[in-house]
Design an enzyme around this catalytic site. Structure first.
Site, PDB file in Angstrom:
ATOM      1  N   ARG A  28     -17.053  -6.147  -2.838  1.00  0.00           N
ATOM      2  CA  ARG A  28     -16.170  -7.070  -1.791  1.00  0.00           C
ATOM      3  C   ARG A  28     -17.634  -8.173  -1.789  1.00  0.00           C
ATOM      4  O   ARG A  28     -17.406  -8.313  -0.144  1.00  0.00           O
ATOM      5  CB  ARG A  28     -15.553  -7.065  -0.664  1.00  0.00           C
ATOM      6  CG  ARG A  28     -14.475  -6.767  -1.996  1.00  0.00           C
ATOM      7  CD  ARG A  28     -13.642  -6.899  -3.157  1.00  0.00           C
ATOM      8  NE  ARG A  28     -12.909  -6.265  -3.541  1.00  0.00           N
ATOM      9  CZ  ARG A  28     -12.298  -6.333  -5.523  1.00  0.00           C
ATOM     10  NH1 ARG A  28     -12.837  -7.213  -5.954  1.00  0.00           N
ATOM     11  NH2 ARG A  28     -11.850  -6.342  -5.530  1.00  0.00           N
ATOM     12  N   ASN A  31     -13.007   3.609   0.884  1.00  0.00           N
ATOM     13  CA  ASN A  31     -12.942   3.887  -0.537  1.00  0.00           C
ATOM     14  C   ASN A  31     -14.231   4.931  -0.228  1.00  0.00           C
ATOM     15  O   ASN A  31     -15.198   4.414  -0.682  1.00  0.00           O
ATOM     16  CB  ASN A  31     -12.880   2.858  -1.234  1.00  0.00           C
ATOM     17  CG  ASN A  31     -11.865   2.017  -1.858  1.00  0.00           C
ATOM     18  OD1 ASN A  31     -10.734   2.793  -1.054  1.00  0.00           O
ATOM     19  ND2 ASN A  31     -12.105   0.937  -2.249  1.00  0.00           N
ATOM     20  N   LYS A  33      -8.822   5.675   5.129  1.00  0.00           N
ATOM     21  CA  LYS A  33      -8.835   4.393   4.494  1.00  0.00           C
ATOM     22  C   LYS A  33      -7.107   5.598   3.922  1.00  0.00           C
ATOM     23  O   LYS A  33      -7.739   6.626   2.646  1.00  0.00           O
ATOM     24  CB  LYS A  33      -8.505   3.931   3.590  1.00  0.00           C
ATOM     25  CG  LYS A  33      -8.192   3.415   2.051  1.00  0.00           C
ATOM     26  CD  LYS A  33      -8.587   1.920   1.221  1.00  0.00           C
ATOM     27  CE  LYS A  33      -8.255   1.198  -0.025  1.00  0.00           C
ATOM     28  NZ  LYS A  33      -8.659   0.819  -0.914  1.00  0.00           N
ATOM     29  N   GLU A  62      -4.633   3.017  -2.554  1.00  0.00           N
ATOM     30  CA  GLU A  62      -5.093   1.981  -3.168  1.00  0.00           C
ATOM     31  C   GLU A  62      -5.712   3.104  -4.185  1.00  0.00           C
ATOM     32  O   GLU A  62      -6.622   3.531  -4.545  1.00  0.00           O
ATOM     33  CB  GLU A  62      -6.014   1.008  -3.473  1.00  0.00           C
ATOM     34  CG  GLU A  62      -4.979  -0.332  -3.280  1.00  0.00           C
ATOM     35  CD  GLU A  62      -6.061  -1.180  -2.530  1.00  0.00           C
ATOM     36  OE1 GLU A  62      -7.728  -1.273  -2.438  1.00  0.00           O
ATOM     37  OE2 GLU A  62      -5.921  -2.823  -2.874  1.00  0.00           O
ATOM     38  N   ARG A  81      -6.100   3.210   8.743  1.00  0.00           N
ATOM     39  CA  ARG A  81      -5.720   1.916   8.281  1.00  0.00           C
ATOM     40  C   ARG A  81      -4.616   1.791   7.994  1.00  0.00           C
ATOM     41  O   ARG A  81      -3.639   2.829   7.295  1.00  0.00           O
ATOM     42  CB  ARG A  81      -6.378   1.733   7.220  1.00  0.00           C
ATOM     43  CG  ARG A  81      -8.173   1.680   7.427  1.00  0.00           C
ATOM     44  CD  ARG A  81      -8.586   0.968   6.115  1.00  0.00           C
ATOM     45  NE  ARG A  81      -9.135   0.033   5.951  1.00  0.00           N
ATOM     46  CZ  ARG A  81      -8.797  -0.375   4.987  1.00  0.00           C
ATOM     47  NH1 ARG A  81      -8.696  -0.225   3.939  1.00  0.00           N
ATOM     48  NH2 ARG A  81      -8.536  -2.312   4.961  1.00  0.00           N
ATOM     49  N   ARG A 109       5.368  -5.646  -1.720  1.00  0.00           N
ATOM     50  CA  ARG A 109       4.232  -5.602  -1.196  1.00  0.00           C
ATOM     51  C   ARG A 109       4.408  -6.283   0.024  1.00  0.00           C
ATOM     52  O   ARG A 109       3.204  -5.359   0.921  1.00  0.00           O
ATOM     53  CB  ARG A 109       2.980  -6.040  -2.288  1.00  0.00           C
ATOM     54  CG  ARG A 109       2.021  -5.156  -1.402  1.00  0.00           C
ATOM     55  CD  ARG A 109       0.525  -5.676  -2.868  1.00  0.00           C
ATOM     56  NE  ARG A 109      -1.019  -6.059  -2.252  1.00  0.00           N
ATOM     57  CZ  ARG A 109      -1.553  -6.227  -2.603  1.00  0.00           C
ATOM     58  NH1 ARG A 109      -1.719  -6.550  -3.829  1.00  0.00           N
ATOM     59  NH2 ARG A 109      -2.925  -6.051  -1.861  1.00  0.00           N
ATOM     60  N   LYS A 167      -4.376  -5.041   8.890  1.00  0.00           N
ATOM     61  CA  LYS A 167      -5.082  -6.887   8.472  1.00  0.00           C
ATOM     62  C   LYS A 167      -4.303  -7.668   9.034  1.00  0.00           C
ATOM     63  O   LYS A 167      -3.191  -7.698   9.364  1.00  0.00           O
ATOM     64  CB  LYS A 167      -5.560  -6.979   7.004  1.00  0.00           C
ATOM     65  CG  LYS A 167      -6.151  -5.632   6.374  1.00  0.00           C
ATOM     66  CD  LYS A 167      -5.718  -5.654   5.011  1.00  0.00           C
ATOM     67  CE  LYS A 167      -6.911  -4.966   4.529  1.00  0.00           C
ATOM     68  NZ  LYS A 167      -6.985  -5.229   2.808  1.00  0.00           N
ATOM     69  N   ASP A 224      -3.028  -9.406   2.123  1.00  0.00           N
ATOM     70  CA  ASP A 224      -4.740  -8.929   1.837  1.00  0.00           C
ATOM     71  C   ASP A 224      -5.884 -10.006   2.112  1.00  0.00           C
ATOM     72  O   ASP A 224      -6.444 -10.837   1.334  1.00  0.00           O
ATOM     73  CB  ASP A 224      -4.804  -8.739  -0.047  1.00  0.00           C
ATOM     74  CG  ASP A 224      -6.127  -7.878   0.317  1.00  0.00           C
ATOM     75  OD1 ASP A 224      -6.750  -7.267   1.597  1.00  0.00           O
ATOM     76  OD2 ASP A 224      -6.630  -7.228  -0.664  1.00  0.00           O
ATOM     77  N   GLU A 242     -14.134 -12.785  -0.123  1.00  0.00           N
ATOM     78  CA  GLU A 242     -13.514 -11.765  -0.999  1.00  0.00           C
ATOM     79  C   GLU A 242     -12.592 -13.071  -1.421  1.00  0.00           C
ATOM     80  O   GLU A 242     -11.936 -13.138  -2.540  1.00  0.00           O
ATOM     81  CB  GLU A 242     -12.384 -10.550  -0.572  1.00  0.00           C
ATOM     82  CG  GLU A 242     -11.494  -9.414  -2.556  1.00  0.00           C
ATOM     83  CD  GLU A 242     -11.694  -8.311  -1.664  1.00  0.00           C
ATOM     84  OE1 GLU A 242     -11.402  -8.164  -0.417  1.00  0.00           O
ATOM     85  OE2 GLU A 242     -10.548  -8.375  -2.382  1.00  0.00           O
ATOM     86  N   HIS A 280      -2.636 -15.252  -3.601  1.00  0.00           N
ATOM     87  CA  HIS A 280      -2.751 -14.053  -4.646  1.00  0.00           C
ATOM     88  C   HIS A 280      -2.773 -14.293  -6.015  1.00  0.00           C
ATOM     89  O   HIS A 280      -2.447 -13.875  -6.462  1.00  0.00           O
ATOM     90  CB  HIS A 280      -2.394 -13.274  -4.270  1.00  0.00           C
ATOM     91  CG  HIS A 280      -2.916 -11.642  -4.411  1.00  0.00           C
ATOM     92  ND1 HIS A 280      -3.788 -11.418  -5.589  1.00  0.00           N
ATOM     93  CD2 HIS A 280      -3.194 -11.150  -3.593  1.00  0.00           C
ATOM     94  CE1 HIS A 280      -3.922  -9.617  -5.817  1.00  0.00           C
ATOM     95  NE2 HIS A 280      -4.019  -9.558  -4.411  1.00  0.00           N
ATOM     96  N   TRP A 340      -0.023  -6.235  -8.789  1.00  0.00           N
ATOM     97  CA  TRP A 340      -1.632  -6.969  -8.735  1.00  0.00           C
ATOM     98  C   TRP A 340      -1.551  -8.419  -9.342  1.00  0.00           C
ATOM     99  O   TRP A 340      -3.065  -9.004 -10.097  1.00  0.00           O
ATOM    100  CB  TRP A 340      -2.473  -6.281  -9.309  1.00  0.00           C
ATOM    101  CG  TRP A 340      -2.476  -5.319  -8.451  1.00  0.00           C
ATOM    102  CD1 TRP A 340      -2.305  -4.907  -7.313  1.00  0.00           C
ATOM    103  CD2 TRP A 340      -3.578  -3.710  -9.063  1.00  0.00           C
ATOM    104  NE1 TRP A 340      -3.073  -3.385  -6.369  1.00  0.00           N
ATOM    105  CE2 TRP A 340      -3.242  -2.731  -7.967  1.00  0.00           C
ATOM    106  CE3 TRP A 340      -4.084  -3.163  -9.973  1.00  0.00           C
ATOM    107  CZ2 TRP A 340      -3.724  -0.842  -6.998  1.00  0.00           C
ATOM    108  CZ3 TRP A 340      -4.875  -1.658  -9.641  1.00  0.00           C
ATOM    109  CH2 TRP A 340      -4.216  -0.944  -8.617  1.00  0.00           C
TER     110      TRP A 340
HETATM  111  C1  GCV Z   1     -12.274  -1.725   0.583  1.00  0.00           C
HETATM  112  C2  GCV Z   1      -8.236  -5.260  -0.628  1.00  0.00           C
HETATM  113  C3  GCV Z   1     -10.101  -5.134  -1.935  1.00  0.00           C
HETATM  114  C4  GCV Z   1     -10.204  -3.650  -1.840  1.00  0.00           C
HETATM  115  C5  GCV Z   1     -10.414  -3.387  -0.641  1.00  0.00           C
HETATM  116  C6  GCV Z   1      -9.085  -3.054   0.031  1.00  0.00           C
HETATM  117  C7  GCV Z   1      -9.061  -2.544   1.183  1.00  0.00           C
HETATM  118  O1  GCV Z   1      -7.353  -4.107  -2.702  1.00  0.00           O
HETATM  119  O2  GCV Z   1      -9.260  -6.271  -2.593  1.00  0.00           O
HETATM  120  O3  GCV Z   1     -11.827  -3.867  -2.310  1.00  0.00           O
HETATM  121  O4  GCV Z   1     -11.007  -1.604  -0.624  1.00  0.00           O
HETATM  122  O5  GCV Z   1      -8.834  -4.466  -0.279  1.00  0.00           O
HETATM  123  O6  GCV Z   1      -9.073  -3.148   2.037  1.00  0.00           O
HETATM  124  O7  GCV Z   1      -8.626  -0.983   1.116  1.00  0.00           O
END
Ligand code: GCV
Length: 689
Positions: free
Chosen positions: A172, A214, A291, A295, A328, A339, A363, A368, A396, A508, A530
């Site tokens: 991102r 990630n 994290k 995901e 997180r 979600r 967050k 998101d 993003e 979204h 998604w």
């Molecule tokens: C780092 C969203 C973004 C992902 C990101 C995720 C997160 O889904 O699209 O790229 O991953 O948030 O915050 O972990």
């Protein structure tokens, strides 16, 4: 010949004068109308001393004479009581005590009959913050003749999270590759690392997570720890601690164990030893960001354990070193549950079960980082757990780095919401929008979001307008007409984006995966949540996600007074309507228009706002250097084009359900719906891992 050389010189001067690439951020230190300062007496750490003397030389147009022992009329006196006996003799203990390790005092006072300006603090870090504040006063041309400022941070943890990968791609990221060049570290320390630290310190940011959540397990190998330690060495003098994102499966992937089960003694021992090793490299290491079970990332749930089990294991390894875990809460699984409800459902029952050095990172909203979301229901719901509030500075979902979106109003909206959020948090994390583009953020106005994040984390009482004002003055110009116009552009920009992308509570509905451009029609993602269609739920009856008691009942996760604001579609403020309700196309809005008419009105208003922004910018842009003026004009024209794309694509698509016309006389879409649906963006930035 002489004439020719003279002409050449004149042209070169002109180019230099008008070429500004944005690298200096808000720390430009060009000459301003100088305040009355005659001399400098300073005893500070080398980085602070260098910053102040260099800055003053630029701002005043000549170096200030340095005094060693005396004070003259108009002296700037800078030092902690421990460093300067003159300051110790002022006996400011009572005033300094409440300011802690990071706060500072700036005062106009008279010492031995001489008027001086004092910048002081309990520690070297505090002094550096005080110096930056003082420089901000001069850069923004405020009077320094009668100062009495005492300032300490609202929050102890003010951290940038980089989603930077070890191969230098940035998840991102829209401003080039990572500023951290892992290949040339630790031997080569780019000047950019120092300038990054200066910029952060100038706005009070005191921590940085160097790598993507990630996370590659390699970050914990000695090879990378040595590189991270080199960065920590550059950042330390600026009061910035290094943190690392860790992969929960590291004991398996780099440790050779067969499991990463947090209750397994061998796993616990591995993390303990690994953490001890990290502290050998970085003695003031801040801690881990994780994290987990989100995901596709591994986590304690892979072993039937809870988030608290996982976080506590890491917390125990960090505790002897006073490190923290930022765990997180951005979790959602493929289930039929809305979600928006899932993080609360998983984390609320764990309140009180985390170790004292675990911060749960939440967050700002429950989905998101959308252009507009209600605040996350976990704020206020976990009174026994310190919470970090996570914002996204990288855009993003707000037009990447080609759209001008000043995000302080979004930050403020969240901080002021609910219980309120600002009183429920221990720290703020901002997902960085920084890359190796010469201007750091890809869009000159992206810098304002980095700036606003730091300033708000330091002082939660600042308004979006105040922050914009000081940023514009330092970044561009103190010319009042310019400041006024650009501030109006900035303050209008986030709402414009909401209007042309996701008005009235929509969310979204952007392109799948890369999140570039509109794709409300998309329904082919491997999981339901998604897909844009999952979020807007348009049908022939209406549009919106019913999250009240007749729907998913996500609303029940909020306190009763907040619920009352949103639960009735007739009273629900328009801006939240389609987040909470599925509403008929002919529903009467507060404006008197029907929902369909209002939706059209918002999309058209959004595009008109960008056109206004463009015009307003072009009217004042000649007040600044040509390079940035031109860059911003071009970016605004991309934004205008894309805003119209959003409007046309969304309205044509939603019209297939509403079956109602566009407003009479409205500008017609440039293309058919089919055209928009077939657009493809294989190389949209920010998706590489
Ligand atoms: C780092 C969203 C973004 C992902 C990101 C995720 C997160 O889904 O699209 O790229 O991953 O948030 O915050 O972990």
């Amino acid at each position: 010949m002489k004439n020719f050389l003279f002409l050449l010189l004149a042209i070169l001067c002109q180019i230099t004068l008008h070429a500004e690439d944005g690298y200096r951020l808000w720390l430009r230190y060009d000459k301003v109308d100088a305040p009355h300062l005659t001399a400098l007496r300073i005893e500070a750490a080398p980085v602070a001393q260098k910053e102040l003397t260099t800055a003053l030389e630029g701002l005043l147009g000549k170096p200030l004479p340095l005094l060693l022992n005396t004070l003259t009329e108009g002296t700037l006196l800078v030092g902690t009581p421990a460093r300067l006996t003159t300051v110790a003799a002022l006996h400011l203990e009572k005033d300094l005590a409440p300011l802690g390790e990071e706060g500072f005092l700036i005062r106009s006072l008279t010492i031995s009959g001489k008027h001086v300006t004092l910048v002081t603090a309990n520690t070297d870090n505090g002094l550096l913050y005080g110096i930056f504040h003082f420089l901000r006063l001069i850069q923004t041309q405020q009077s320094i003749s009668d100062l009495n400022i005492s300032s300490a941070p609202s929050l102890p943890y003010r951290i940038l999270d980089h989603w930077d990968n070890l191969n230098r791609t940035v998840e991102r990221g829209y401003a080039g590759f990572s500023i951290f060049n892992w290949f040339t570290l630790p031997g080569y320390l780019d000047q950019r690392y120092t300038d990054y630290a200066r910029a952060n310190a100038s706005i009070g940011i005191n921590g940085t997570v160097l790598n993507n959540v990630n996370a590659s397990p390699l970050i914990l190998t000695s090879e990378y720890l040595e590189k991270a330690a080199a960065l920590a060495g550059v950042f330390r003098p600026y009061g910035i601690r290094v943190y690392l994102s860790v992969n929960f499966a590291s004991p398996i992937t780099i440790g050779g164990l067969r499991t990463a089960d947090p209750l397994d003694p061998a796993v616990q021992d591995w993390w303990k030893k690994k953490t001890d090793e990290v502290y050998k490299y970085i003695p003031d290491f801040g801690g881990f960001l994780v994290k987990a079970n989100s995901e596709g990332q591994p986590g304690p749930q892979n072993y039937g354990r809870t988030h608290a089990d996982g976080a506590n294991m890491l917390a125990d390894a960090l505790a002897p070193h006073k490190g923290i875990v930022m765990w997180r809460a951005f979790v959602y699984s493929e289930s039929s549950e809305d979600r928006a409800k899932q993080a609360y459902n998983e984390f609320k029952p764990l309140d009180g079960l985390f170790r004292k050095n675990v911060w749960v990172q939440v967050k700002n909203g429950p989905i998101d980082f959308q252009p507009r979301e209600p605040y996350h229901p976990l704020f206020g719901a976990m009174p026994r757990t310190p919470l970090m509030l996570e914002f996204q500075l990288t855009q993003e979902y707000l037009g990447f780095s080609t759209h001008l979106a000043y995000l302080a109003p979004l930050f403020r909206e969240c901080l002021d919401a609910g219980p309120p959020v600002s009183s429920a948090i221990t720290g703020m994390a901002g997902v960085a929008n920084i890359g190796n583009d010469i201007d750091w953020c890809g869009h000159p106005f992206g810098q304002a979001n980095w700036y606003a994040f730091g300033r708000l984390a330091w002082d939660q009482h600042l308004s979006s307008g105040q922050i914009a004002d000081e940023w514009i003055r330092q970044t561009f110009s103190n010319n009042p007409a310019f400041v006024d116009t650009v501030k109006r552009i900035m303050l209008a920009s986030r709402e414009a984006i909401v209007d042309y992308m996701t008005p009235l509570g929509l969310h979204h509905i952007m392109g799948y995966g890369h999140h570039y451009g509109p794709a409300p029609w998309y329904n082919k993602a491997p999981r339901a949540d998604w897909n844009p269609v999952y979020f807007h739920r348009a049908d022939s009856a209406g549009i919106g996600f019913d999250r009240t008691a007749t729907g998913s009942n996500a609303l029940e996760q909020y306190p009763p007074d907040v619920r009352a604001l949103w639960e009735n579609a007739d009273n629900c403020p328009d801006r939240w309507l389609l987040w909470w309700h599925h509403v008929a196309w002919d529903h009467r809005m507060h404006t008197g228009r029907t929902l369909w008419e209002e939706l059209c009105h918002k999309y058209y208003t959004g595009v008109d706002s960008v056109r206004w922004m463009e015009k307003a910018w072009n009217a004042v842009k000649n007040d600044i250097d040509q390079q940035r003026a031109r860059q911003i004009s071009m970016l605004l024209s991309i934004q205008e084009h894309e805003a119209a794309w959003w409007r046309d694509a969304c309205l044509l698509y939603f019209q297939t359900f509403s079956r109602q016309p566009l407003p009479a006389g409205a500008e017609l879409p440039a293309h058919t719906l089919d055209y928009y649906e077939k657009l493809n963006f294989n190389n949209a930035p920010g998706t590489l891992r």
